[in-house]
Design a protein around this motif. Structure first.
Motif, PDB file in Angstrom:
ATOM      1  N   GLU A  12       0.910  -1.019  -0.138  1.00 39.78           N
ATOM      2  CA  GLU A  12       0.053  -0.095  -0.044  1.00 39.78           C
ATOM      3  C   GLU A  12       0.658   1.314   0.085  1.00 39.78           C
ATOM      4  O   GLU A  12       0.639   2.340  -0.617  1.00 39.78           O
ATOM      5  N   ARG A  13       2.081   1.210   0.799  1.00 40.46           N
ATOM      6  CA  ARG A  13       2.896   2.407   0.755  1.00 40.46           C
ATOM      7  C   ARG A  13       3.384   2.725  -0.638  1.00 40.46           C
ATOM      8  O   ARG A  13       3.545   3.886  -0.929  1.00 40.46           O
ATOM      9  N   LEU A  14       4.027   1.608  -1.312  1.00 36.59           N
ATOM     10  CA  LEU A  14       4.507   1.778  -2.823  1.00 36.59           C
ATOM     11  C   LEU A  14       3.365   2.347  -3.528  1.00 36.59           C
ATOM     12  O   LEU A  14       3.581   3.071  -4.342  1.00 36.59           O
ATOM     13  N   HIS A  15       2.258   1.870  -3.394  1.00 33.84           N
ATOM     14  CA  HIS A  15       1.158   2.188  -4.367  1.00 33.84           C
ATOM     15  C   HIS A  15       0.736   3.730  -4.156  1.00 33.84           C
ATOM     16  O   HIS A  15       0.648   4.461  -5.069  1.00 33.84           O
ATOM     17  N   GLN A  16       0.844   4.168  -2.965  1.00 35.79           N
ATOM     18  CA  GLN A  16       0.475   5.674  -2.473  1.00 35.79           C
ATOM     19  C   GLN A  16       1.648   6.369  -2.937  1.00 35.79           C
ATOM     20  O   GLN A  16       1.469   7.643  -3.614  1.00 35.79           O
ATOM     21  N   GLU A  17       2.732   5.920  -3.036  1.00 38.35           N
ATOM     22  CA  GLU A  17       4.112   6.679  -3.502  1.00 38.35           C
ATOM     23  C   GLU A  17       3.618   6.934  -4.979  1.00 38.35           C
ATOM     24  O   GLU A  17       4.035   7.999  -5.427  1.00 38.35           O
ATOM     25  N   ALA A  58       0.958   6.832  -6.606  1.00 37.03           N
ATOM     26  CA  ALA A  58      -0.139   7.820  -6.897  1.00 37.03           C
ATOM     27  C   ALA A  58       0.354   9.147  -6.694  1.00 37.03           C
ATOM     28  O   ALA A  58      -0.186  10.125  -7.350  1.00 37.03           O
ATOM     29  N   ASN A  59       0.982   9.391  -5.742  1.00 34.45           N
ATOM     30  CA  ASN A  59       1.662  10.718  -5.248  1.00 34.45           C
ATOM     31  C   ASN A  59       2.377  11.432  -6.470  1.00 34.45           C
ATOM     32  O   ASN A  59       2.258  12.451  -6.971  1.00 34.45           O
ATOM     33  N   GLU A  60       3.203  10.550  -7.169  1.00 35.22           N
ATOM     34  CA  GLU A  60       3.996  10.914  -8.308  1.00 35.22           C
ATOM     35  C   GLU A  60       3.025  11.125  -9.464  1.00 35.22           C
ATOM     36  O   GLU A  60       3.234  12.264 -10.147  1.00 35.22           O
ATOM     37  N   ALA A  61       1.982  10.261  -9.507  1.00 38.93           N
ATOM     38  CA  ALA A  61       1.112  10.494 -10.610  1.00 38.93           C
ATOM     39  C   ALA A  61       0.205  11.824 -10.532  1.00 38.93           C
ATOM     40  O   ALA A  61      -0.284  12.723 -11.426  1.00 38.93           O
ATOM     41  N   ALA A  62      -0.008  12.293  -9.190  1.00 42.08           N
ATOM     42  CA  ALA A  62      -1.052  13.339  -8.881  1.00 42.08           C
ATOM     43  C   ALA A  62      -0.290  14.683  -9.396  1.00 42.08           C
ATOM     44  O   ALA A  62      -0.821  15.498  -9.792  1.00 42.08           O
ATOM     45  N   LYS A  63       1.136  14.497  -9.010  1.00 43.41           N
ATOM     46  CA  LYS A  63       1.786  16.054  -9.536  1.00 43.41           C
ATOM     47  C   LYS A  63       1.444  16.224 -10.960  1.00 43.41           C
ATOM     48  O   LYS A  63       1.182  17.609 -11.451  1.00 43.41           O
ATOM     49  N   ASP A  64       1.724  15.029 -11.819  1.00 40.72           N
ATOM     50  CA  ASP A  64       1.664  15.356 -13.244  1.00 40.72           C
ATOM     51  C   ASP A  64       0.091  15.730 -13.625  1.00 40.72           C
ATOM     52  O   ASP A  64      -0.186  16.625 -14.608  1.00 40.72           O
ATOM     53  N   LEU A  65      -0.875  15.223 -12.946  1.00 38.65           N
ATOM     54  CA  LEU A  65      -2.162  15.371 -13.209  1.00 38.65           C
ATOM     55  C   LEU A  65      -2.724  16.785 -12.911  1.00 38.65           C
ATOM     56  O   LEU A  65      -3.528  17.507 -13.687  1.00 38.65           O
ATOM     57  N   LYS A 125      -7.741   1.156  -3.861  1.00 38.61           N
ATOM     58  CA  LYS A 125      -7.850   2.433  -2.731  1.00 38.61           C
ATOM     59  C   LYS A 125      -7.070   3.465  -3.029  1.00 38.61           C
ATOM     60  O   LYS A 125      -7.195   4.458  -2.836  1.00 38.61           O
ATOM     61  N   ALA A 126      -5.782   3.008  -3.789  1.00 40.45           N
ATOM     62  CA  ALA A 126      -4.922   4.165  -4.034  1.00 40.45           C
ATOM     63  C   ALA A 126      -5.335   4.991  -5.058  1.00 40.45           C
ATOM     64  O   ALA A 126      -5.353   6.406  -5.008  1.00 40.45           O
ATOM     65  N   ALA A 127      -6.272   4.612  -6.019  1.00 36.78           N
ATOM     66  CA  ALA A 127      -6.905   5.168  -7.088  1.00 36.78           C
ATOM     67  C   ALA A 127      -7.754   6.398  -6.557  1.00 36.78           C
ATOM     68  O   ALA A 127      -8.067   7.537  -6.870  1.00 36.78           O
ATOM     69  N   LYS A 128      -8.653   5.887  -5.645  1.00 35.63           N
ATOM     70  CA  LYS A 128      -9.749   6.627  -5.135  1.00 35.63           C
ATOM     71  C   LYS A 128      -8.933   7.628  -3.993  1.00 35.63           C
ATOM     72  O   LYS A 128      -9.421   8.873  -4.144  1.00 35.63           O
TER      73      LYS A 128
END
Length: 872
Positions: free
Chosen positions: A745-750, A752-759, A782-785
């Motif tokens: 879950e931690r890796l998925h969240q990391e 997602a955080n990287e993807a969030a910056k670009d989006l 869960k990470a996507a939500k």
């Protein structure tokens, strides 16, 4: 006179006329396959009219609680809008089973109404049957002649079969009737003599108060009439209307029957009741609805019908929700209110219907939980209605969804639409409503067929003492068409087959009729008839019959039935005396026991219950059976009685140790608890508000269950390399798994955080908000939500749409700032439904967040590409 005094005058009057006063039957009809609820005073006495049972007392009087909510007798939507429609009502009745007939019934009715109760004779009109050529029935001139002793000719009216021939349904006992109507209009309105024209014209002050039915015929399934074995009198007087007449009121709701409840509703709601009718009086309508409906809901629950999604329970839930939606919409009450009315209602009726007082706390808790659940649904419905209104005119299907799913009356939907200058597709709503009614009728249809009578007499059950009976005869037989196909039924003069009842399934077995072997598939009860469903009818119904019960199946069922008695006693010992049976199923494979309790039964409590039952089994307690003892004697002995059952004057009491388990029961049982072998609980859980369910097995089933559990444990040991402490090893493996999941879950969240910056950087500016629509490389929902909400929060106000593939399945999520759902009318649930078409799926949700899944991952790109066009 107040309502209790009026009721007592009626009962005392007929006691003087040598009638036995009997208690009301429960509202829920258990043994009549044609009824969900007792809907008339005569329903509990149908067997006496049909001649399948002989009445111990040929003269009886009572007040019967009845429930009518649909069909030919009433319509639920009428209740509250006029002064006299009700769901639950009391029916005062006096009955003659083959004893007196028209002369006494008419004379006593006149005496009671005018001399004892003091009604003005000049206000009374009577009606008689005018005859029917199609049925070959002449006019009832005998009744007309009897009435001439008391009323002038111009107040004796004649009506056709619709008004003056009483029938319980499409088939069954029926006969001509004579109705008594009263004109309650002010004196100045009565001077023109127009009362005649207002009888049976739905005038609120010219009402029928008593119906004297002269039961002479049985309507067969083919529509023909046949004479009943004897002539009977069946009268029904609407108690609420009688009180209106005697108390000098213009509405049932003004009488002392309802005044106490209405005062409580005024106090709880802060709204005053003004007794107004018409379109401008929705507050008064709501108060009448609540006052009426709490009566129906409370007594139905007390009599054993819990709110549910099907059958009688669905009807009760529908009535309760109608009351909630009225107080929510028109009394501006957003908190539960109905439950607070149970206590004053129980106080009001404890002298005549004590069943509610005895279960006051239970009924209150069930009603409260139902209210809470539906108030949440109503809130969602208002949101849905607002969204529909913003989108334009409201189509019929959507209006029906609001009515059926969210409990919104159509007039409320129209009101919201009118405020916005919109229209509701009423023809479309009516089509959807009619389709639902058609489905409901089909689901509730109980097909009946006419009996062929082989010989007269009562059917006797001998199955307590015999599993086989020779040289018995067939009393009657029939074939009928049901939704499952053709069915065949027979009734024996003496039957060893136990009929389904009290939770115990019906016996199966064989009939040998003149050498022909016929399988008995089930045994049920049709009122007082013991009906065997067989695979075919015998070629010679008059031949002698040998009846054999499947002994092995009966034995297994008996073990499980006795175990339910031991279980109930153990539950009361462990959890407390509040535990009451609320339903059961006992067959040859397992037992299911529903009981009142308001919290989960802990593992420790279940273990104690199971051990107590097994101790009682090992004590090999002998059955003590007391047949046909007076009910007062059984009550004095401390026998447990089941709410919702109607017990006769004599009962059967089953005891396994007088200090442990003593119940009234009609089922079959083991001779000794040792026969049960062992008892194992396999599940415990909630089935409704305040109702828990235990499922358990006994004897061979319990042995097999224990062997299976030991086999599973052995396999687990082997897979873990036979550790000394299996539990410790399993817990260690579980902790390793939890740690691994946390790291993933931690890796998925990391990620997602990287993807969030670009989006966020690529968000498109729109008119007053920003839009993000992207296909993600993530696989964790869960990470996507979390990502979608994170972006929406950073860009707010914003619309965020993300798509991704998880476990090979495409998914879409839509997050919308709440400011946009209000200002722009955006709705994530509607957006995601549109997008889901691209991925071959569906979904939905709230205005601010919704999700969808599908089966076409290749469609994700199309879905994301279409987002900008949707928000144009």
């Amino acid at each position: 006179m107040t309502a209790p005094e009026i009721r007592q005058h009626f009962l005392d009057f007929f006691a003087e006329k040598a009638h036995r006063i009997v208690d009301s039957a429960p509202l829920v009809s258990k043994d009549d396959p044609t009824l969900l609820f007792v809907n008339s005073g005569m329903a509990p006495f149908k067997d006496y009219f049909l001649g399948t049972k002989v009445a111990a007392n040929p003269r009886v009087a009572d007040t019967q609680r009845c429930l009518r909510v649909s069909g030919k007798h009433n319509d639920l939507e009428e209740v509250g809008r006029d002064s006299y429609h009700h769901t639950l009502f009391e029916m005062l009745g006096n009955w003659s089973f083959g004893d007196y007939f028209k002369t006494e019934a008419i004379a006593w009715a006149w005496e009671l109404l005018t001399e004892r109760l003091g009604l003005d004779a000049d206000r009374i009109y009577v009606s008689v049957f005018a005859g029917d050529a199609a049925d070959g029935l002449p006019a009832d001139e005998e009744s007309a002649g009897l009435w001439r002793q008391f009323v002038p000719e111009d107040r004796i009216l004649r009506f056709d079969k619709k008004d003056n021939f009483w029938e319980m349904g499409d088939s069954g006992p029926c006969g001509p009737c004579s109705e008594i109507h009263i004109d309650l209009r002010p004196a100045e309105e009565r001077t023109d003599g127009s009362g005649r024209a207002l009888v049976n014209a739905d005038h609120p002050q010219v009402v029928e108060i008593w119906n004297l039915v002269f039961m002479q015929f049985n309507r067969r399934a083919d529509g023909s009439l046949e004479p009943l074995p004897a002539r009977h009198v069946d009268t029904g007087m609407g108690f609420e209307r009688l009180c209106m007449a005697i108390e000098g009121k213009t509405s049932n709701y003004e009488t002392s029957v309802f005044s106490g409840l209405i005062a409580e509703i005024e106090h709880l709601s802060g709204k005053a009741y003004t007794n107004r009718y018409g379109d401008a009086s929705m507050g008064d309508v709501a108060i009448r609805v609540v006052a009426d409906h709490i009566r129906a809901v409370s007594f139905a629950i007390a009599d054993g019908s819990l709110p549910a999604n099907a059958g009688a329970g669905y009807v009760i839930r529908r009535i309760l929700r109608r009351a909630v939606r009225y107080y929510y919409s028109f009394l501006e009450r957003q908190e539960p209110m109905l439950h607070a009315l149970v206590a004053p209602l129980a106080d009001q009726f404890k002298a005549v219907f004590p069943v509610l007082e005895q279960q006051r706390e239970f009924v209150t808790r069930v009603v409260l939980e139902e209210e809470r659940g539906f108030l949440r649904t109503l809130s969602s419905g208002l949101e849905r209605l607002e969204v529909l209104a913003k989108a334009g005119n409201i189509d019929g299907e959507s209006a029906f969804e609001l009515y059926d799913t969210f409990g919104f009356p159509i007039d409320l939907t129209q009101l919201v639409a009118d405020e916005r200058g919109l229209a509701v597709d009423m023809p479309g709503f009516e089509r959807a409503l009619q389709a639902q009614k058609t489905r409901s009728r089909a689901a509730g249809e109980r097909t009946v067929g006419d009996w062929t009578i082989v010989s007269e007499g009562e059917a006797r059950f001998v199955g307590y003492d015999h599993l086989e009976r020779g040289d018995v005869g067939i009393l009657r037989f029939r074939s009928l068409t049901t939704k499952k196909g053709k069915a065949h039924q027979v009734v024996l003069t003496e039957s060893p087959f136990y009929a389904e009842g009290g939770g115990q399934v019906g016996d199966r077995g064989q009939l040998t009729v003149g050498g022909e072997v016929i399988e008995v598939l089930n045994t049920t009860r049709d009122n007082d008839l013991l009906v065997l469903t067989v695979d075919r009818l015998p070629a010679k119904p008059s031949a002698p019959v040998v009846a054999q019960v499947n002994a092995a199946l009966r034995a297994r069922t008996e073990r499980n039935h006795t175990a339910t008695h031991l279980l109930q006693a153990a539950l009361r010992e462990v959890l407390g005396p509040h535990v009451q049976q609320r339903g059961s199923l006992v067959n040859g494979d397992y037992l299911r026991f529903d009981f009142s309790h308001f919290s989960k039964v802990s593992d420790g409590e279940l273990a104690r219950v199971e051990e107590i039952v097994n101790v009682r089994i090992r004590q090999t307690i002998a059955l003590e059976e007391a047949r046909a003892i007076p009910i007062a004697e059984a009550a004095a002995a401390g026998a447990t009685m089941l709410f919702g059952e109607k017990y006769g004057e004599s009962v059967r009491m089953i005891t396994f140790d007088a200090d442990y388990s003593r119940e009234l029961c009609g089922g079959t049982h083991v001779a000794n608890t040792g026969s049960i072998g062992q008892f194992r609980i396999i599940s415990e859980g909630a089935v409704a508000a305040g109702i828990r369910r235990i499922e358990a097995i006994t004897a061979e089933g319990a042995d097999a269950y224990v062997r299976e559990q030991l086999s599973v444990l052995s396999a687990v040991r082997e897979s873990l390399k036979n550790p000394i402490d299996v539990l410790t090893q399993v817990e260690a493996i579980q902790e390793e798994l939890r740690a691994a999941r946390r790291e993933i879950e931690r890796l998925h969240q990391e990620q997602a955080n990287e993807a969030a910056k670009d989006l966020v950087a690529g968000a498109v500016a729109r008119d007053g908000y920003r839009l993000v629509a992207a296909k993600l490389a993530l696989e964790d929902a869960k990470a996507a939500k979390s990502l979608a909400f994170q972006i929406e929060d950073q860009l707010s106000p914003a619309v965020v749409v993300v798509g991704f593939v998880s476990a090979g399945k495409p998914q879409l999520m839509v997050a919308i700032s709440k400011a946009l759902t209000t200002r722009e009318g955006f709705h994530a649930g509607q957006v995601v439904k549109t997008l889901a078409a691209h991925i071959g799926g569906g979904g939905g949700g709230q205005a601010f967040f919704a999700s969808a899944g599908g089966s076409r991952p290749e469609g994700l790109g199309e879905a994301i590409a279409s987002v900008a066009e949707i928000f144009e």
